[in-house]
Scaffold this motif. Structure first.
Motif, PDB file in Angstrom:
ATOM      1  N   GLN A   1       0.826  -1.208   0.000  1.00 27.67           N
ATOM      2  CA  GLN A   1       0.000   0.000   0.000  1.00 27.67           C
ATOM      3  C   GLN A   1       0.864   1.263   0.000  1.00 27.67           C
ATOM      4  OE1 GLN A   1      -3.706   0.091   2.485  1.00 27.67           O
ATOM      5  NE2 GLN A   1      -2.976  -1.894   3.225  1.00 27.67           N
ATOM      6  N   ILE A   2       1.951   1.252   0.768  1.00 25.40           N
ATOM      7  CA  ILE A   2       2.846   2.421   0.788  1.00 25.40           C
ATOM      8  C   ILE A   2       3.531   2.584  -0.564  1.00 25.40           C
ATOM      9  CG2 ILE A   2       4.942   3.381   1.816  1.00 25.40           C
ATOM     10  CD1 ILE A   2       4.081   2.179   4.483  1.00 25.40           C
ATOM     11  N   SER A   3       3.989   1.482  -1.135  1.00 22.43           N
ATOM     12  CA  SER A   3       4.608   1.533  -2.465  1.00 22.43           C
ATOM     13  C   SER A   3       3.643   2.102  -3.501  1.00 22.43           C
ATOM     14  CB  SER A   3       5.063   0.136  -2.900  1.00 22.43           C
ATOM     15  OG  SER A   3       6.023  -0.382  -2.035  1.00 22.43           O
TER      16      SER A   3
ATOM     17  N   GLU B   1       1.632   6.175  -7.275  1.00 23.20           N
ATOM     18  CA  GLU B   1       0.452   6.861  -7.811  1.00 23.20           C
ATOM     19  C   GLU B   1       0.592   8.379  -7.716  1.00 23.20           C
ATOM     20  OE1 GLU B   1      -3.155   3.608  -7.105  1.00 23.20           O
ATOM     21  OE2 GLU B   1      -2.923   5.307  -5.726  1.00 23.20           O
ATOM     22  N   GLN B   2       1.222   8.866  -6.663  1.00 23.85           N
ATOM     23  CA  GLN B   2       1.383  10.312  -6.495  1.00 23.85           C
ATOM     24  C   GLN B   2       2.527  10.862  -7.340  1.00 23.85           C
ATOM     25  OE1 GLN B   2      -0.921  12.139  -4.736  1.00 23.85           O
ATOM     26  NE2 GLN B   2      -1.882  10.119  -4.713  1.00 23.85           N
ATOM     27  N   ASN B   3       3.306   9.969  -7.954  1.00 17.29           N
ATOM     28  CA  ASN B   3       4.377  10.370  -8.870  1.00 17.29           C
ATOM     29  C   ASN B   3       5.350  11.353  -8.192  1.00 17.29           C
ATOM     30  OD1 ASN B   3       5.722  10.299 -11.337  1.00 17.29           O
ATOM     31  ND2 ASN B   3       4.614  12.091 -12.127  1.00 17.29           N
TER      32      ASN B   3
ATOM     33  N   GLN C   1      10.659   2.826  -9.638  1.00 17.00           N
ATOM     34  CA  GLN C   1      10.515   4.003 -10.501  1.00 17.00           C
ATOM     35  C   GLN C   1      11.639   5.016 -10.271  1.00 17.00           C
ATOM     36  OE1 GLN C   1       8.656   3.303  -7.839  1.00 17.00           O
ATOM     37  NE2 GLN C   1       7.607   5.096  -6.984  1.00 17.00           N
ATOM     38  N   TYR C   2      12.357   4.838  -9.158  1.00 12.28           N
ATOM     39  CA  TYR C   2      13.451   5.770  -8.847  1.00 12.28           C
ATOM     40  C   TYR C   2      14.784   5.197  -9.322  1.00 12.28           C
ATOM     41  CZ  TYR C   2      10.079   8.114  -5.851  1.00 12.28           C
ATOM     42  OH  TYR C   2       8.972   8.783  -5.389  1.00 12.28           O
ATOM     43  N   LYS C   3      15.497   5.989 -10.118  1.00  9.19           N
ATOM     44  CA  LYS C   3      16.822   5.587 -10.586  1.00  9.19           C
ATOM     45  C   LYS C   3      17.897   5.932  -9.554  1.00  9.19           C
ATOM     46  CE  LYS C   3      15.658   6.190 -15.486  1.00  9.19           C
ATOM     47  NZ  LYS C   3      15.981   6.896 -16.757  1.00  9.19           N
ATOM     48  N   ASN C   4      17.573   6.874  -8.665  1.00  4.67           N
ATOM     49  CA  ASN C   4      18.573   7.337  -7.707  1.00  4.67           C
ATOM     50  C   ASN C   4      18.076   7.100  -6.284  1.00  4.67           C
ATOM     51  OD1 ASN C   4      20.439   8.881  -9.690  1.00  4.67           O
ATOM     52  ND2 ASN C   4      18.390   9.621 -10.160  1.00  4.67           N
ATOM     53  N   LYS C   5      18.917   6.455  -5.492  1.00  6.27           N
ATOM     54  CA  LYS C   5      18.538   6.096  -4.139  1.00  6.27           C
ATOM     55  C   LYS C   5      19.762   6.211  -3.235  1.00  6.27           C
ATOM     56  CE  LYS C   5      17.091   2.003  -1.475  1.00  6.27           C
ATOM     57  NZ  LYS C   5      16.742   0.557  -1.581  1.00  6.27           N
TER      58      LYS C   5
ATOM     59  N   VAL D   1      16.392   6.990   4.017  1.00  6.23           N
ATOM     60  CA  VAL D   1      16.545   6.836   2.567  1.00  6.23           C
ATOM     61  C   VAL D   1      16.030   8.079   1.850  1.00  6.23           C
ATOM     62  CG1 VAL D   1      16.047   5.395   0.560  1.00  6.23           C
ATOM     63  CG2 VAL D   1      16.171   4.350   2.819  1.00  6.23           C
ATOM     64  N   ILE D   2      16.759   8.497   0.826  1.00 10.57           N
ATOM     65  CA  ILE D   2      16.302   9.540  -0.087  1.00 10.57           C
ATOM     66  C   ILE D   2      16.164   8.916  -1.472  1.00 10.57           C
ATOM     67  CG2 ILE D   2      16.809  11.770  -1.165  1.00 10.57           C
ATOM     68  CD1 ILE D   2      18.479  12.486   1.280  1.00 10.57           C
ATOM     69  N   PHE D   3      14.951   8.916  -2.000  1.00  9.44           N
ATOM     70  CA  PHE D   3      14.690   8.466  -3.366  1.00  9.44           C
ATOM     71  C   PHE D   3      14.504   9.703  -4.237  1.00  9.44           C
ATOM     72  CE2 PHE D   3      13.022   4.965  -0.774  1.00  9.44           C
ATOM     73  CZ  PHE D   3      13.530   3.844  -1.424  1.00  9.44           C
ATOM     74  N   SER D   4      15.043   9.660  -5.454  1.00  6.20           N
ATOM     75  CA  SER D   4      14.904  10.811  -6.342  1.00  6.20           C
ATOM     76  C   SER D   4      14.808  10.382  -7.802  1.00  6.20           C
ATOM     77  CB  SER D   4      16.106  11.750  -6.171  1.00  6.20           C
ATOM     78  OG  SER D   4      16.098  12.759  -7.152  1.00  6.20           O
TER      79      SER D   4
END
Length: 327
Positions: A111-113, A118-120, A139-143, A157-160
Motif C-alpha cells: 500500500q505504501i509503495s 500513484e502520487q508520482n 521508478q526511482y533511478k537514484n537512491k 533513505v532519499i529516493f529521487s
C-alpha cells in the motif's frame, strides 16, 4: 482555570527562544502547546456564549500568538494552482513497513509503495526504512540509503527521480537517529535535500499507556531527548551553512512547531510548507491526546509553495506529508 490556561499559553510563546540545554524541563511544555491553545479556544467560546467580558482574556492571549494557532490549524489551504513546473516532495516515517504487525494487515508494504507510485513523487524521504521484499520503488533511478552503524536494520533513505551530485551523512553521535543529505540536480538547478530523524523520546502514544508511566521519569527522559535534539539541530544548521546550494529539510523532527530546535532550523531562510498551503490540523503522528504535527517539509523562502497535504492513512504510526513547490 481560564487564567491558568492563559498563563500557560503565554509562557509557551517563549519556548522557541529557550534553549533545552539551559531549561530542559521547561522545554517539555512545547509538546503541550496544542492543548493550551484548544483549552483557551474552549474558554473563548464559553464566555462568548455567556456574553461575558471574561472573553477578552483568551481572545487577547490567542491573538498574541496567532502564529502558534496557525501552526496547529489552518482554516483553508491554497487555491488550486498550476503545478506543471513544480517539484513534488513527500516525507514519511514508514515504521519499518509494519514489520512487527502493529497494524492488523499484511499489505502495508504494498500500500505504501502504491501511494508513492500513484502520487508520482519526485523526491521521497523515508524514515525507519526497512528493506522489505514486498516494497517496490523501482521508478526511482537514484537512491541513497544509509544504515546507522548502531542499527543495521532501519535506515534513512532519499529516493529521487533526478540525479545525485553528492550525498552524505551527518552521523549523529550515540544514537540510532540521524540525518542524511543528497545534492540533487533538479531541472536547471541543484538543491540540497536533508532527510532528518531527530532524537526519539521513547514514549507510547496511547493515552492509557501514558497514564501508567512514571510521570517524573517520563518528563526527565523527554527533557534529556530535547537536549540531544538541540545538539543534533545545531549540527544540522552548521552543515546547512556550509552548503553551496539552497536547502530543503524534510523528516521526522520528534518535536513540534513550538520548539526551540524547529525555530532555529526554520530561521535558516526556510518556510514551513504546511503554514503556507496546508489545511486543517495537518497531523502527522498518531497521538491520542491531540493532533500532533511533528513531521515537516521546510523549503527555501524564495520558493512558492503550491500545495500541501497530510494523508489520513493508517499505514504507520505517522502520516505521510506531501508538498508541491516551485523554485
Amino acid at each position: 482555570m481560564n487564567s491558568i490556561a492563559a498563563f500557560a499559553l503565554l509562557l509557551s510563546y517563549l519556548l522557541p527562544y529557550v534553549s533545552p540545554k539551559t531549561f530542559p524541563l521547561l522545554s517539555v511544555l512545547s509538546l503541550m502547546v496544542p492543548v493550551f491553545i484548544i483549552v483557551n479556544l474552549i474558554f473563548l467560546v464559553y464566555w462568548v456564549i455567556l456574553l461575558n467580558k471574561k472573553m477578552i482574556l483568551p481572545l487577547v492571549v490567542l491573538l498574541l500568538g496567532v502564529s502558534h494557532v496557525s501552526s496547529l490549524y489552518k482554516l483553508r489551504g491554497k487555491s488550486s494552482v498550476d503545478t506543471s513546473d513544480g517539484i513534488s516532495l513527500l516525507s514519511y516515517n514508514v515504521h519499518s513497513f509494519n514489520r512487527f504487525k502493529w497494524i492488523d494487515s499484511d499489505s502495508i508494504p504494498q500500500q505504501i509503495s502504491k501511494l508513492i507510485k500513484e502520487q508520482n513523487i519526485d523526491v521521497f524521504c523515508a524514515q525507519e526504512y526497512y528493506n522489505n521484499p514486498d516494497t517496490d520503488f523501482t521508478q526511482y533511478k537514484n537512491k541513497y540509503e544509509y544504515f546507522n552503524s548502531n542499527n543495521r536494520e532501519l535506515a534513512l533513505v532519499i529516493f529521487s527521480k533526478y540525479p545525485f551530485v553528492d550525498k552524505g551523512s551527518l552521523d549523529f553521535e550515540k544514537t540510532v537517529n540521524n540525518a542524511i543529505f543528497a545534492d540533487i540536480a533538479i531541472k536547471s538547478d541543484t538543491l540540497r535535500v536533508y532527510n532528518v530523524h531527530f532524537q526519539s523520546h521513547g514514549i507510547n502514544s496511547k493515552t492509557d499507556e501514558l497514564a501508567k508511566a512514571d510521570s517524573q521519569k517520563l518528563v526527565r527522559r523527554i527533557a534529556n531527548s530535547f537536549k540531544k535534539q538541540q545538539n543534533q539541530a545545531e549540527q544540522l544548521i552548521k552543515h546547512m551553512k556550509s552548503s553551496p546550494y539552497k536547502t530543503i529539510v524534510m523528516g521526522d523532527f520528534n518535536n513540534t512547531a513550538y520548539s526551540y530546535m524547529y525555530d532555529k532550523i526554520r530561521s535558516e531562510n526556510l518556510q514551513d510548507s504546511f503554514k503556507k498551503a496546508g489545511k486543517g490540523f495537518g497531523k502527522t503522528f498518531k497521538f491520542e491526546l491531540f493532533p500532533a504535527r511533528i513531521d515537516f517539509i521546510l523549503v527555501p523562502k524564495e520558493f512558492e509553495v503550491l500545495n500541501f497535504k497530510s494523508y489520513d492513512l493508517e499505514l504507520s504510526d505517522h502520516y505521510p506529508i506531501f508538498s508541491m513547490v516551485k523554485p
